[in-house]
Structure formats: structure tokens, C-alpha cells
Scaffold this motif. Sequence first.
Motif, PDB file in Angstrom:
ATOM      1  N   TYR A  34      10.596   0.480   3.875  1.00  0.00           N
ATOM      2  CA  TYR A  34      10.414   1.554   2.906  1.00  0.00           C
ATOM      3  C   TYR A  34       9.296   2.481   3.383  1.00  0.00           C
ATOM      4  CZ  TYR A  34      12.712  -1.968  -0.016  1.00  0.00           C
ATOM      5  OH  TYR A  34      13.584  -2.914  -0.515  1.00  0.00           O
ATOM      6  N   TYR A  36       6.750   5.131   1.453  1.00  0.00           N
ATOM      7  CA  TYR A  36       6.243   5.697   0.210  1.00  0.00           C
ATOM      8  C   TYR A  36       5.211   6.768   0.556  1.00  0.00           C
ATOM      9  CZ  TYR A  36       8.107   1.970  -2.808  1.00  0.00           C
ATOM     10  OH  TYR A  36       8.935   1.109  -3.510  1.00  0.00           O
ATOM     11  N   GLN A  38       1.878   8.703  -1.262  1.00  0.00           N
ATOM     12  CA  GLN A  38       0.936   8.663  -2.368  1.00  0.00           C
ATOM     13  C   GLN A  38       0.150   9.965  -2.384  1.00  0.00           C
ATOM     14  OE1 GLN A  38      -1.964   5.536  -2.064  1.00  0.00           O
ATOM     15  NE2 GLN A  38      -2.352   5.524  -4.247  1.00  0.00           N
ATOM     16  N   GLY A  41      -3.304  11.268  -7.909  1.00  0.00           N
ATOM     17  CA  GLY A  41      -2.933  11.305  -9.315  1.00  0.00           C
ATOM     18  C   GLY A  41      -1.449  11.183  -9.599  1.00  0.00           C
ATOM     19  N   ARG A  42      -0.663  10.880  -8.566  1.00  0.00           N
ATOM     20  CA  ARG A  42       0.790  10.846  -8.785  1.00  0.00           C
ATOM     21  C   ARG A  42       1.415   9.516  -8.438  1.00  0.00           C
ATOM     22  NH1 ARG A  42       3.566  16.091  -6.348  1.00  0.00           N
ATOM     23  NH2 ARG A  42       5.318  15.140  -7.454  1.00  0.00           N
ATOM     24  N   GLY A  43       0.607   8.522  -8.169  1.00  0.00           N
ATOM     25  CA  GLY A  43       1.181   7.216  -7.883  1.00  0.00           C
ATOM     26  C   GLY A  43       1.929   7.200  -6.569  1.00  0.00           C
ATOM     27  N   LEU A  44       2.839   6.271  -6.446  1.00  0.00           N
ATOM     28  CA  LEU A  44       3.596   6.116  -5.209  1.00  0.00           C
ATOM     29  C   LEU A  44       5.025   6.593  -5.410  1.00  0.00           C
ATOM     30  CD1 LEU A  44       1.286   3.848  -5.006  1.00  0.00           C
ATOM     31  CD2 LEU A  44       2.733   2.925  -3.217  1.00  0.00           C
ATOM     32  N   PHE A  88      -0.907  10.429   1.570  1.00  0.00           N
ATOM     33  CA  PHE A  88      -1.134   9.117   2.174  1.00  0.00           C
ATOM     34  C   PHE A  88       0.230   8.432   2.246  1.00  0.00           C
ATOM     35  CE2 PHE A  88      -3.735   5.972   3.794  1.00  0.00           C
ATOM     36  CZ  PHE A  88      -3.771   4.789   3.081  1.00  0.00           C
ATOM     37  N   LEU A  90       2.687   5.356   3.192  1.00  0.00           N
ATOM     38  CA  LEU A  90       2.645   3.898   3.279  1.00  0.00           C
ATOM     39  C   LEU A  90       4.011   3.356   3.675  1.00  0.00           C
ATOM     40  CD1 LEU A  90       0.590   3.395   0.049  1.00  0.00           C
ATOM     41  CD2 LEU A  90      -0.130   2.562   2.271  1.00  0.00           C
ATOM     42  N   PHE A 103       2.614  -4.103   2.344  1.00  0.00           N
ATOM     43  CA  PHE A 103       2.305  -2.751   2.768  1.00  0.00           C
ATOM     44  C   PHE A 103       1.480  -2.736   4.050  1.00  0.00           C
ATOM     45  CE2 PHE A 103       3.664   0.089  -0.602  1.00  0.00           C
ATOM     46  CZ  PHE A 103       3.902  -0.790  -1.645  1.00  0.00           C
TER      47      PHE A 103
ATOM     48  N   GLY B 105       4.035   2.722 -11.218  1.00  0.00           N
ATOM     49  CA  GLY B 105       3.346   3.591 -12.137  1.00  0.00           C
ATOM     50  C   GLY B 105       2.395   4.505 -11.394  1.00  0.00           C
ATOM     51  N   THR B 106       1.731   5.386 -12.137  1.00  0.00           N
ATOM     52  CA  THR B 106       0.836   6.364 -11.513  1.00  0.00           C
ATOM     53  C   THR B 106      -0.543   5.813 -11.215  1.00  0.00           C
ATOM     54  OG1 THR B 106       0.327   7.189 -13.717  1.00  0.00           O
ATOM     55  CG2 THR B 106       2.005   8.377 -12.466  1.00  0.00           C
TER      56      THR B 106
END
Lengths: 112, 114
Positions: A34, A36, A38, A41-44, A88, A90, A103, B105-106
Motif C-alpha cells: 500500500y 498512503y 499523509q 491535519g488530514r490523516g492518512l 509524507f 508511507l 509501515f 481517521g484524521t
Amino acid sequence: SQTIHQWPATLVQPVGSPLSLECTVEGTSNPNLYWYRQAAGRGLQLLFYSVGIGQISSEVPQNLSASRPQDRQFILSSKKLLLSDSGFYLCACMRANTGELFFGEGSRLTVL
Amino acid sequence: AQSVTQLGSHVSVSEGALVLLRCNYSSSVPPYLFWYVQYPNQGLQLLLKYTSAATLVKGINGFEAEFKKSETSFHLTKPSAHMSDAAEYFCAVSARTGFQKLVFGTGTRLLVSP
């Protein structure tokens, strides 16, 4: 146990330049892989996943692409970077039959 | 489809105080639930996971979480905060069957003051 290597760890690139982020996995075979991203403030956000060599699924339309040339290698690319590609990144590997992700240490991309 | 809501982007506690980080999930199928921790400029590390066995799950570093199906919650707690607990915490959900993708989640940033 699984180990995930990502490089480069940090990268500063101008807008319009190409990108290649590499991820390799040790300690397992035929993993689900996977990418991802980041953002602050928006998570993954899941970008791509792969269940095998040459098999790539994209979660969101964007300026990036992914490839899996070998079983334990996963590459994230772009032909022309945008400012919004900063973040960022991942790489992760799923432990079989557990749903649990391992991760890497991440690659921080800044596009100027 | 799955989704996760983490209430509070920042939580501040004093050292020695109770830590409570909230997570509510939505899933159309029986879920797996996870809590991950992230220290600055590092990847994510698994704290604990719920996979349909005991509803009270114990993890590393003294953390635990309770799966409450009736409330669709999976809150993370620790009886006594330590300075080293300061980090960002992510709740995640995935389906138990079929191809598994974790939805995160965030995040909640935990600040611990002396």
C-alpha cells in the motif's frame, strides 16, 4: 518479521519535475502493498494498493502512479510534480490474514 | 464501506492523568479495529487491534481499548499518562473478510504536560 525500507527519506523537488519513491519489503513473500499519503491535519489517505506483481489499484484520481516490478518492490512515481503533491508518503505491507499493516519510516516530499 | 471519526484533533493531559482518545467507526460488515501511534517524522506503529475476540483489548505501553458495538466506538485509554506518550494517534477500521484496506481517521495529537 517484516521490515519495510523506504527511500529517499526526504526530498525537495521543483514543480514540474519527476518523482520516484521506492519501497522494498523483507521477511515476507507475496505481500499486499500500500501507498498512503499523509498531509497535515488530514490523516492518512490511501493512494494505491497492490496484491501482486504488475497489479495496481488506484484509490483516488491524481497526478501520481504506482508500479510493482518485483514481488517485494513498490514504486510511487510522477512525471510532473504539483505543489499539492507535497506530503509524507508511507509504504505499508499487510500481515497475512490479520488485516494489520506494517509501515515503513516514510518519505517526506516538499514540492516548491 | 468503512469510515472512522476521531473526536478532537488535539488532546492535552497532565503527566499522570487519564488518557482518553475517542474513536467512532462505521462499517457495513463486521470490522477489525486498530489504534496506531506515530512519533514525529516516523512511520506508524501498531498499539493494539480488535479482531473479534475479547472486546477489551490490551496493547503496548499500557494502552487499552474497548470495542462497543452498540455505540460503534473503540476509544483508547491509558490510566496514567507519561511524557513519552506525546505523539499522534490514529484509529483505523477494515473489513474482516474480502480484500482488506485500512481506513484511517484524521488523527488525534496527544500533548502531555509535566
